[in-house]
Design a protein around this motif. Structure first.
Motif, PDB file in Angstrom:
ATOM      1  N   LEU A   1       0.846  -1.189   0.000  1.00  0.00           N
ATOM      2  CA  LEU A   1       0.000   0.000   0.000  1.00  0.00           C
ATOM      3  C   LEU A   1       0.888   1.247   0.000  1.00  0.00           C
ATOM      4  CD1 LEU A   1      -2.831  -0.845   2.576  1.00  0.00           C
ATOM      5  CD2 LEU A   1      -2.978  -0.838   0.086  1.00  0.00           C
ATOM      6  N   PHE A   2       0.484   2.241  -0.797  1.00  0.00           N
ATOM      7  CA  PHE A   2       1.300   3.444  -0.912  1.00  0.00           C
ATOM      8  C   PHE A   2       0.403   4.687  -0.865  1.00  0.00           C
ATOM      9  CE2 PHE A   2       3.142   0.041  -3.499  1.00  0.00           C
ATOM     10  CZ  PHE A   2       4.358  -0.130  -2.857  1.00  0.00           C
ATOM     11  N   ASP A   3       0.835   5.678  -0.117  1.00  0.00           N
ATOM     12  CA  ASP A   3       0.150   6.964  -0.121  1.00  0.00           C
ATOM     13  C   ASP A   3       0.470   7.671  -1.428  1.00  0.00           C
ATOM     14  OD1 ASP A   3      -0.898   6.622   2.451  1.00  0.00           O
ATOM     15  OD2 ASP A   3       0.960   7.342   3.373  1.00  0.00           O
ATOM     16  N   GLU A   4      -0.580   8.079  -2.133  1.00  0.00           N
ATOM     17  CA  GLU A   4      -0.384   8.702  -3.444  1.00  0.00           C
ATOM     18  C   GLU A   4      -1.544   9.650  -3.720  1.00  0.00           C
ATOM     19  OE1 GLU A   4       1.891   9.558  -6.565  1.00  0.00           O
ATOM     20  OE2 GLU A   4       2.409   7.862  -5.271  1.00  0.00           O
ATOM     21  N   ASN A   5      -1.207  10.873  -4.131  1.00  0.00           N
ATOM     22  CA  ASN A   5      -2.229  11.866  -4.429  1.00  0.00           C
ATOM     23  C   ASN A   5      -2.799  11.604  -5.821  1.00  0.00           C
ATOM     24  OD1 ASN A   5      -3.872  14.102  -4.210  1.00  0.00           O
ATOM     25  ND2 ASN A   5      -2.274  15.543  -4.869  1.00  0.00           N
ATOM     26  N   HIS A   6      -3.592  10.547  -5.924  1.00  0.00           N
ATOM     27  CA  HIS A   6      -4.160  10.127  -7.212  1.00  0.00           C
ATOM     28  C   HIS A   6      -5.597   9.702  -6.968  1.00  0.00           C
ATOM     29  CE1 HIS A   6      -4.041   8.499 -11.315  1.00  0.00           C
ATOM     30  NE2 HIS A   6      -4.744   7.486 -10.845  1.00  0.00           N
ATOM     31  N   ASP A   7      -6.521  10.272  -7.752  1.00  0.00           N
ATOM     32  CA  ASP A   7      -7.921   9.917  -7.548  1.00  0.00           C
ATOM     33  C   ASP A   7      -8.633   9.525  -8.842  1.00  0.00           C
ATOM     34  OD1 ASP A   7      -8.042  12.361  -8.781  1.00  0.00           O
ATOM     35  OD2 ASP A   7      -9.061  13.402  -7.131  1.00  0.00           O
ATOM     36  N   ASP A   8      -7.857   9.280  -9.911  1.00  0.00           N
ATOM     37  CA  ASP A   8      -8.437   8.800 -11.166  1.00  0.00           C
ATOM     38  C   ASP A   8      -8.470   7.281 -11.198  1.00  0.00           C
ATOM     39  OD1 ASP A   8      -8.951  11.299 -12.423  1.00  0.00           O
ATOM     40  OD2 ASP A   8      -6.799  11.514 -12.824  1.00  0.00           O
TER      41      ASP A   8
END
Length: 248
Positions: A119-126
């Motif tokens: 699991l990775f924190d990522e500013n992605h919402d697509d």
């Protein structure tokens, strides 16, 4: 009187004791407190299958039942009118038992643990989609195979997962005795619990041999199941985008 030689085990123990005593005090303390290496929860030992050349099988506690399973397959051979002592069937019970344990290896795997491992924190919402993941499973009603593909889509909520883990989750749940409806739901809920995404969509398309080689005997038929959660259920546009992308 001639002195008897000490037992070999006592000699070895004495030599070991002398060897340790020659170490410095610091080295002795380090030796005593060095912990044994711990295996990762998903790490398994492998054993060689003598009936299949160099094919390696994962070993777990269920393999302790190998002899019992082999005897059961021998009874099955006798039950259908075969002779388990003839040359071609001598090793069949053991081979079949090993195969069944491999086909159901998903019982020893934890889908949530698989997901948490990448699991990775990522500013992605697509939308993220992995499509056409191969599925091989066993129908729990007749113990015959069903096979096909699984397509997964999710809308991240500031968190993503390594894409190979999605395929691993599919493998974990499909390598059990299953019905397709439950399999689809288990995959969707495992992704939802681990990622907490805005939405999840899972579509499974399979051919069931219980419909092809027995019963209604309809080759070419397929079964499609789907589970839509969150935005994929509530937002028609998100659902339509997902369905269009997995078709093209």
């Amino acid at each position: 009187m001639e002195e008897l030689n000490p037992p070999q085990s006592a000699t070895a123990e004495h030599e070991l004791s002398n060897g340790i005593s020659k170490l410095t005090l610091k080295e002795q303390k380090k030796l005593k407190r060095t912990p044994e290496p711990k295996l990762k929860p998903l790490q398994r030992s492998l054993e060689l299958d003598p009936d299949a050349g160099n094919f390696l099988l994962p070993h777990d506690e269920r393999y302790d039942n190998l002899d019992r399973l082999s005897e059961s397959y021998r009874d099955i051979l006798e039950g259908v009118g075969e002779n388990p002592e003839r040359e071609g069937l001598l090793d069949t019970p053991k081979r079949a038992a090993r195969a069944l344990l491999y086909f159901t290896k998903g019982y020893e795997e934890d889908a949530s643990e698989i997901m948490r491992s990448a699991l990775f924190d990522e500013n992605h919402d697509d939308m993220v989609i992995v499509k056409d993941i191969n599925i091989f499973s066993l129908c729990e009603h007749h113990l015959v195979p069903f096979y096909g593909t699984c397509s997964i889509g999710y809308l991240p909520n500031k968190k993503v997962v390594g894409i190979s883990k999605l395929a691993r989750v599919v493998e974990t749940f499909s390598r059990r005795l299953q019905v397709q409806e439950r399999l689809t739901k288990q995959i969707a809920h495992a992704i939802t619990e681990a990622l907490e995404p805005s939405g999840v969509g899972v579509i499974v398309k399979c051919t069931h041999m219980c419909m092809v080689m027995r019963g209604v005997e309809k080759p070419g038929s397929s079964t499609i199941t789907s589970v839509m959660l969150g935005e994929f259920r509530n937002n028609p546009k998100s659902r339509e985008e997902f369905l269009n992308l997995i078709k093209n």
